[in-house]
Structures are given as C-alpha cells and as structure tokens.
Motif scaffolding. Structure first.
Motif, mmCIF file in Angstrom:
data_model
loop_
_atom_site.group_PDB
_atom_site.id
_atom_site.type_symbol
_atom_site.label_atom_id
_atom_site.label_comp_id
_atom_site.label_asym_id
_atom_site.label_seq_id
_atom_site.Cartn_x
_atom_site.Cartn_y
_atom_site.Cartn_z
ATOM 1 N N ALA A 25 -12.010 -33.868 -16.897
ATOM 2 C CA ALA A 25 -11.908 -33.049 -18.109
ATOM 3 C C ALA A 25 -12.134 -31.578 -17.798
ATOM 4 C CB ALA A 25 -12.904 -33.536 -19.160
ATOM 5 N N GLY B 121 -14.822 -39.946 -25.313
ATOM 6 C CA GLY B 121 -14.637 -38.686 -26.022
ATOM 7 C C GLY B 121 -15.738 -37.688 -25.706
ATOM 8 N N TRP C 236 -13.908 -34.154 -26.260
ATOM 9 C CA TRP C 236 -12.934 -34.351 -27.348
ATOM 10 C C TRP C 236 -13.627 -34.072 -28.675
ATOM 11 C CZ3 TRP C 236 -7.861 -36.484 -27.463
ATOM 12 C CH2 TRP C 236 -7.424 -36.989 -28.690
ATOM 13 N N ALA D 135 -13.247 -34.872 -32.295
ATOM 14 C CA ALA D 135 -12.457 -35.802 -33.108
ATOM 15 C C ALA D 135 -12.133 -35.208 -34.470
ATOM 16 C CB ALA D 135 -13.230 -37.107 -33.288
ATOM 17 N N ILE E 268 -4.528 -40.393 -23.388
ATOM 18 C CA ILE E 268 -4.038 -39.242 -24.143
ATOM 19 C C ILE E 268 -2.525 -39.378 -24.245
ATOM 20 C CG2 ILE E 268 -3.818 -36.722 -24.189
ATOM 21 C CD1 ILE E 268 -6.522 -36.640 -22.664
ATOM 22 N N ASN F 186 -4.395 -27.051 -28.010
ATOM 23 C CA ASN F 186 -5.142 -28.200 -27.490
ATOM 24 C C ASN F 186 -5.329 -29.334 -28.492
ATOM 25 O OD1 ASN F 186 -5.365 -27.144 -24.918
ATOM 26 N ND2 ASN F 186 -7.231 -26.025 -25.422
ATOM 27 N N ARG F 187 -4.558 -29.355 -29.554
ATOM 28 C CA ARG F 187 -4.600 -30.511 -30.457
ATOM 29 C C ARG F 187 -3.967 -31.685 -29.727
ATOM 30 N NH1 ARG F 187 -6.638 -29.136 -35.091
ATOM 31 N NH2 ARG F 187 -6.516 -26.995 -35.789
ATOM 32 N N ALA G 125 -4.448 -39.667 -29.072
ATOM 33 C CA ALA G 125 -4.783 -40.646 -28.040
ATOM 34 C C ALA G 125 -4.725 -42.040 -28.641
ATOM 35 C CB ALA G 125 -6.170 -40.377 -27.461
ATOM 36 N N GLY H 84 -7.556 -35.261 -32.286
ATOM 37 C CA GLY H 84 -8.666 -34.372 -31.999
ATOM 38 C C GLY H 84 -8.225 -33.133 -31.261
ATOM 39 N N LEU I 70 -8.790 -31.007 -27.645
ATOM 40 C CA LEU I 70 -9.275 -31.004 -26.265
ATOM 41 C C LEU I 70 -9.973 -29.681 -25.967
ATOM 42 C CD1 LEU I 70 -6.138 -32.506 -24.484
ATOM 43 C CD2 LEU I 70 -8.278 -33.674 -25.054
#
Length: 146
Positions: free
Chosen positions: A8, A72, A77, A79, A102, A109-110, A113, A132, A134
């Motif tokens: 990540a 998450g 993430w 949410a 994902i 970054n929307r 998943a 969510g 990222l």
C-alpha cells in the motif's frame, strides 16, 4: 510492517489483491456480541440454532465480514460503502480465507473492491462489494513510516 502495508505504501492499482485467513472461535462471537449487542440466540443457544436448521451455533455475519476491515486498515482504505451477501453460515472452529481485490481505481483515488470469503471447504460464505478512497502520496508516505 506487514507486506500488505508495504504494498500500500508503494501505491495501489486495479487488480491488486490481498489474502488473509482466520479461524473463528466461540470466544470471538461472545466478544463481538458484547460489543455489537447482537444477542441473537442463533449465536448462543444450540437449541435455537437447531430450530433454524443449522448444525450448531454460528458466528455473527458481520464478525466474519469484518475480515475486510483488517485488509482495509492495512492499506489505508477509507470506506464509503459496503454491501454484503451472506451465503453460508460460519461455525465455531471454521477457518475462513478472505481475498480482497481492487477492481477499479478512479480519479482522486476513489476505488471499488470485491471481497470473497471462503471456508476451509473452499465454499463461499460471504461476498462483499466495497467503495472507498485509497491513500494518496502523503498518506502513503505516512503508511511507510508506521
């Protein structure tokens, strides 16, 4: 730092997938029931579970579905939506594997998943669809430091 967090911190993209496994216990259900206040007797009384056609007491669906929050949390993430489809019960002692993938990354970054949770017989117990945000570059830098 976990390998999930390391990935990540480098950045996430469509197709990235993460897998975790957990065995659920009666103690887990008791603690979750206290926190959630879900005292449905299907989780606590063998007779009630049998009357529902189950072979024993079962875990709370959201306890099992909560496996997605472990992933998450590791990836940062944020949410915005979760939709669960509970397919089969999870009994105490069952081992569940969650694969979180994902499926889409949009501007700002929307992301979307999908999570598929299977028991030790490789039967789907839960499917989930998630939306969510990222982490951006600043958040990824902080993730790398934690």
């Amino acid at each position: 730092m976990t390998t999930i967090r390391e990935q990540a911190s480098r950045g996430l993209k469509q197709g990235d997938a993460f897998t975790i496994t957990r065995t659920f216990t009666e103690r887990d259900a008791n603690v979750f029931g206290e926190i959630s206040r879900d005292m449905n007797p299907v989780h606590y009384d063998e007779r009630f579970a049998a009357a529902k056609g189950l072979r024993g007491k079962i875990c709370h669906g959201l306890l099992v579905g909560g496996m997605i929050t472990e992933i998450g949390g590791q990836i940062g993430w944020l949410a915005s939506g979760m939709n669960f489809r509970f397919r089969r019960p999870v009994y105490f002692g069952d081992t569940v594997t969650c694969v979180f993938t994902i499926t889409e990354v949009e501007e700002r970054n929307r992301a979307k998943a999908e999570a598929v949770l299977c028991n030790q017989q490789e039967k789907v117990v839960i499917k989930a669809w998630l939306t969510g945000i990222l982490p951006g570059q600043t958040e990824r830098t902080i993730l790398a430091q934690t």
